[in-house]
Design a protein around this motif. Structure first.
Motif, short mmCIF file in Angstrom:
data_model
loop_
_atom_site.label_atom_id
_atom_site.label_comp_id
_atom_site.label_asym_id
_atom_site.label_seq_id
_atom_site.Cartn_x
_atom_site.Cartn_y
_atom_site.Cartn_z
N UNK A 3 0.83 -1.21 0.00
CA UNK A 3 0.00 0.00 0.00
C UNK A 3 0.86 1.25 0.00
N UNK A 4 1.97 1.23 0.75
CA UNK A 4 2.89 2.37 0.73
C UNK A 4 3.46 2.56 -0.67
N UNK A 5 3.84 1.48 -1.33
CA UNK A 5 4.39 1.59 -2.69
C UNK A 5 3.35 2.16 -3.65
N UNK A 38 2.78 12.60 3.63
CA UNK A 38 2.45 12.51 5.06
C UNK A 38 0.94 12.39 5.24
N UNK A 39 0.18 13.20 4.52
CA UNK A 39 -1.28 13.13 4.62
C UNK A 39 -1.80 11.76 4.17
N UNK A 40 -1.25 11.24 3.09
CA UNK A 40 -1.68 9.94 2.59
C UNK A 40 -1.33 8.83 3.57
N UNK A 41 -0.14 8.89 4.17
CA UNK A 41 0.26 7.89 5.16
C UNK A 41 -0.64 7.96 6.38
N UNK A 42 -0.92 9.16 6.86
CA UNK A 42 -1.79 9.29 8.03
C UNK A 42 -3.17 8.72 7.75
N UNK A 43 -3.71 9.02 6.57
CA UNK A 43 -5.04 8.53 6.21
C UNK A 43 -5.06 7.01 6.04
N UNK A 44 -4.12 6.50 5.26
CA UNK A 44 -4.11 5.07 4.92
C UNK A 44 -3.83 4.18 6.13
N UNK A 50 3.67 13.85 14.36
CA UNK A 50 4.08 15.14 14.92
C UNK A 50 5.16 15.74 14.04
N UNK A 51 5.39 17.01 14.20
CA UNK A 51 6.47 17.66 13.46
C UNK A 51 7.82 16.99 13.75
N UNK A 52 8.00 16.52 14.96
CA UNK A 52 9.26 15.85 15.33
C UNK A 52 9.48 14.57 14.54
N UNK A 53 8.40 13.98 14.03
CA UNK A 53 8.51 12.75 13.24
C UNK A 53 9.02 13.00 11.83
N UNK A 54 8.96 14.24 11.40
CA UNK A 54 9.29 14.57 10.01
C UNK A 54 10.80 14.76 9.83
N UNK A 65 10.59 4.58 5.17
CA UNK A 65 9.21 4.99 5.46
C UNK A 65 8.42 3.84 6.07
N UNK A 66 8.60 2.63 5.52
CA UNK A 66 7.88 1.47 6.03
C UNK A 66 8.29 1.17 7.46
N UNK A 67 9.59 1.22 7.72
CA UNK A 67 10.08 1.00 9.09
C UNK A 67 9.50 2.05 10.05
N UNK A 68 9.45 3.29 9.59
CA UNK A 68 8.90 4.38 10.38
C UNK A 68 7.42 4.14 10.67
N UNK A 69 6.65 3.76 9.66
CA UNK A 69 5.22 3.47 9.83
C UNK A 69 5.03 2.34 10.83
N UNK A 70 5.83 1.30 10.69
CA UNK A 70 5.73 0.16 11.61
C UNK A 70 6.05 0.56 13.04
N UNK A 71 7.04 1.43 13.22
CA UNK A 71 7.40 1.87 14.57
C UNK A 71 6.28 2.69 15.21
#
Length: 74
Positions: A3-5, A38-44, A50-54, A65-71
């Motif tokens: 889905x990320x891809x 970022x908006x698409x990742x948050x929605x999906x 947070x801003x600190x995540x960026x 990105x996938x590792x970040x999403x999983x964390x």
């Protein structure tokens, strides 16, 4: 990961996200791309970022990105 891809390919079909490892560092993704991503990742993935995540290292490659999403999901 698939889905990320899909999100990445829709965002920038001209980029080889499977091999690119410096999407931010080399300016391949610009600020508008990152905002859309970022908006698409948050929605999906139903996440809040947070801003600190960026941090650039979280977005330099599809794998990062996938590792970040999983964390964030843990």
């Amino acid at each position: 990961m698939e889905k990320l891809m899909e999100i990445l390919r829709e965002l920038r079909p001209d980029v080889d996200f499977e091999t690119e490892t410096a999407l931010i560092d080399e300016g391949i993704l610009g600020s508008f791309d990152i905002t859309s991503l970022v908006n698409a990742i948050m929605d999906e993935f139903d996440l809040e970022l947070d801003m600190a995540d960026l941090e650039p290292e979280n977005f330099n490659s599809a794998e990062a990105m996938w590792d970040f999403i999983q964390s964030l999901k843990d």
